[in-house]
Design an enzyme around this catalytic site. Sequence first.
Site, PDB file in Angstrom:
ATOM      1  N   ASP A 139      -6.420  -4.634   0.705  1.00  0.00           N
ATOM      2  CA  ASP A 139      -7.220  -5.028   1.373  1.00  0.00           C
ATOM      3  C   ASP A 139      -8.241  -5.911   1.862  1.00  0.00           C
ATOM      4  OD1 ASP A 139      -6.786  -2.097   2.578  1.00  0.00           O
ATOM      5  OD2 ASP A 139      -8.114  -1.968   0.365  1.00  0.00           O
ATOM      6  N   THR A 162      -5.733   1.496   9.816  1.00  0.00           N
ATOM      7  CA  THR A 162      -5.569   2.354  10.041  1.00  0.00           C
ATOM      8  C   THR A 162      -5.578   3.734  11.105  1.00  0.00           C
ATOM      9  OG1 THR A 162      -3.159   2.702   8.691  1.00  0.00           O
ATOM     10  CG2 THR A 162      -3.415   4.983   9.587  1.00  0.00           C
ATOM     11  N   ILE A 193      -0.398  -1.994   7.434  1.00  0.00           N
ATOM     12  CA  ILE A 193      -0.787  -1.590   8.334  1.00  0.00           C
ATOM     13  C   ILE A 193      -2.933  -1.533   7.680  1.00  0.00           C
ATOM     14  CG2 ILE A 193      -2.581  -0.038  10.510  1.00  0.00           C
ATOM     15  CD1 ILE A 193      -0.147   0.980  11.685  1.00  0.00           C
ATOM     16  N   ASP A 194      -3.551  -2.826   7.742  1.00  0.00           N
ATOM     17  CA  ASP A 194      -4.846  -1.774   7.374  1.00  0.00           C
ATOM     18  C   ASP A 194      -6.556  -1.795   8.905  1.00  0.00           C
ATOM     19  OD1 ASP A 194      -6.905  -2.793   5.974  1.00  0.00           O
ATOM     20  OD2 ASP A 194      -7.663  -4.864   7.209  1.00  0.00           O
ATOM     21  N   GLU A 245       0.841  -0.512   0.130  1.00  0.00           N
ATOM     22  CA  GLU A 245      -0.196   0.384  -0.053  1.00  0.00           C
ATOM     23  C   GLU A 245       0.609   1.102  -0.418  1.00  0.00           C
ATOM     24  OE1 GLU A 245      -3.034   0.737   3.089  1.00  0.00           O
ATOM     25  OE2 GLU A 245      -3.429   2.793   2.624  1.00  0.00           O
TER      26      GLU A 245
HETATM   27  N1  LIG Z   1     -14.674   4.204  -0.077  1.00  0.00           N
HETATM   28  C1  LIG Z   1     -14.279   3.048   0.265  1.00  0.00           C
HETATM   29  N2  LIG Z   1     -14.883   1.989   0.633  1.00  0.00           N
HETATM   30  C2  LIG Z   1     -14.575   0.903   0.672  1.00  0.00           C
HETATM   31  N3  LIG Z   1     -13.042   0.941   0.823  1.00  0.00           N
HETATM   32  C3  LIG Z   1     -12.447   1.854   1.878  1.00  0.00           C
HETATM   33  C4  LIG Z   1     -12.675   3.716   1.029  1.00  0.00           C
HETATM   34  N4  LIG Z   1     -11.991   4.249   0.614  1.00  0.00           N
HETATM   35  C5  LIG Z   1     -11.034   3.766   1.771  1.00  0.00           C
HETATM   36  N5  LIG Z   1     -11.691   2.138   2.231  1.00  0.00           N
HETATM   37  C6  LIG Z   1     -10.308   1.286   2.503  1.00  0.00           C
HETATM   38  O1  LIG Z   1     -10.864   0.742   3.909  1.00  0.00           O
HETATM   39  C7  LIG Z   1      -9.861  -0.077   4.233  1.00  0.00           C
HETATM   40  C8  LIG Z   1     -10.228   0.126   6.011  1.00  0.00           C
HETATM   41  O2  LIG Z   1     -11.184  -0.924   5.940  1.00  0.00           O
HETATM   42  P1  LIG Z   1     -11.925  -1.195   6.997  1.00  0.00           P
HETATM   43  O3  LIG Z   1     -13.432  -1.984   6.410  1.00  0.00           O
HETATM   44  O4  LIG Z   1     -11.354  -1.609   8.333  1.00  0.00           O
HETATM   45  O5  LIG Z   1     -11.977   0.256   7.467  1.00  0.00           O
HETATM   46  S1  LIG Z   1     -12.455   1.336   8.583  1.00  0.00           S
HETATM   47  O6  LIG Z   1     -10.837   0.414   9.438  1.00  0.00           O
HETATM   48  O7  LIG Z   1     -13.588   0.471   9.463  1.00  0.00           O
HETATM   49  O8  LIG Z   1     -12.567   2.716   8.732  1.00  0.00           O
HETATM   50  C9  LIG Z   1      -8.626   1.292   3.697  1.00  0.00           C
HETATM   51  O9  LIG Z   1      -7.361   0.297   4.695  1.00  0.00           O
HETATM   52  P2  LIG Z   1      -6.709   0.936   5.257  1.00  0.00           P
HETATM   53  O10 LIG Z   1      -6.029   2.622   4.122  1.00  0.00           O
HETATM   54  O11 LIG Z   1      -5.184  -0.027   5.679  1.00  0.00           O
HETATM   55  O12 LIG Z   1      -6.619   0.940   6.469  1.00  0.00           O
HETATM   56  C10 LIG Z   1      -8.818   1.427   2.715  1.00  0.00           C
HETATM   57  O13 LIG Z   1      -7.320   0.754   2.035  1.00  0.00           O
HETATM   58 MG   LIG Z   2      -6.287  -1.401   3.885  1.00  0.00          MG
HETATM   59 MG   LIG Z   3      -3.039   0.156   4.930  1.00  0.00          MG
HETATM   60 MG   LIG Z   4      -4.501   3.233   4.059  1.00  0.00          MG
END
Ligand SMILES: Nc1ncnc2c1ncn2[C@@H]1O[C@H](COP(=O)(O)OS(=O)(=O)O)[C@@H](OP(=O)(O)O)[C@H]1O
Ligand SMILES: [Mg+2]
Ligand SMILES: [Mg+2]
Ligand SMILES: [Mg+2]
Length: 319
Positions: free
Chosen positions: A266, A126, A123-124, A68
Amino acid sequence: MPYDQEKQTAIAAVIQAAQLCEAVRQGLVPAAIEKNDKSPVTIADYGAQALICKALAEAFPNDPVVGEEDTTDLRQPETAHVLTAVTEQVQQTIPSATDSDVLNWIDHGNGTVASRYWTLDPIDGTKGFLRGDQYAIALALVVDGDIKVGVLGCPFLSFDGAETGLLFAAVRGEGTVMMPIAGGNPQRLRVTAADDVDRLRLVESVESGHGDLSQQAQVAQAVGITAPSIRMDSQAKYAAVAAGQAALYLRLPSPKTPDYREKIWDHAAGVLVVEEAGGRVTDMHGKPLDFASAARFPNNPGVVASNGAIHNAVIQALN
Ligand SMILES: Nc1ncnc2c1ncn2[C@@H]1O[C@H](COP(=O)(O)OS(=O)(=O)O)[C@@H](OP(=O)(O)O)[C@H]1O
Ligand SMILES: [Mg+2]
Ligand SMILES: [Mg+2]
Ligand SMILES: [Mg+2]
């Protein structure tokens, strides 16, 4: 065993990264920088990507890594202090690491999809990490579009009041195991049985903008789920399905971002962890997720992960 070296390397690297992330979290409030897409990134995301890419580059020098993070922001003069902080964290594991090593290791994660490649989310979740909630370190090996190895580190996850900090590892055809990150015996996982009404639960994102909460509730109801949903950040949601804590994970396109295309990192590790525990994962139309094409699924809207037994009913309710 097939892919044993890959699995062992991935587990060891994910554990190192998990320790770095927890060290950052237990320090002062982890600072976040905003990326171009307005999402946050922290020194832990960068540090974890550096450690895992270094391990992969050494063990499998010919394998591209589709990760990422990249170093564009870290190379700006204004963020020199961030790079210094990342290098200090990495030095806890690799004392000789320099700023330039760290930048090179992170950039090793900017490969492209190939016949054999790794995909990495250092980090998924974040946002979950910054909130003090769930997050995951997610690493998978894909060969000819098929996920062969998936490792998920969930440093803040625990089930039924047991140990916090769990690691999930799956190899195609070999099943899924769960073990404490701190060390301990691997335990085989199995999704919920079709008739386990107590665990007939939905798990979905904490961030409402990452899904369609109202459609998700309707679909859950249509397949007989009556309990309130479990809200969890990150691919820990896949771990919950694999461990039988929930029967269904829904991630339907948000009405706010209908054209959003999900990213492979993801999902890849979580998908294999669920499939090898006996579950099923498809897009919202019941089609397999495409890990052979690009960093984002070209043609897979929404994600449905289930215990398998309820999968067809879910897809029918959706279409
Ligand atoms: N609009 C939209 N729709 C779907 N997904 C999106 C969207 N925007 C961002 N992301 C991605 O969501 C990743 C985190 O997903 P989560 O389900 O863990 O969401 S959260 O942590 O509850 O916010 C997050 O991964 P990380 O950046 O690794 O945290 C993003 O890749
Ligand atoms: Mg992620
Ligand atoms: Mg991430
Ligand atoms: Mg991210």
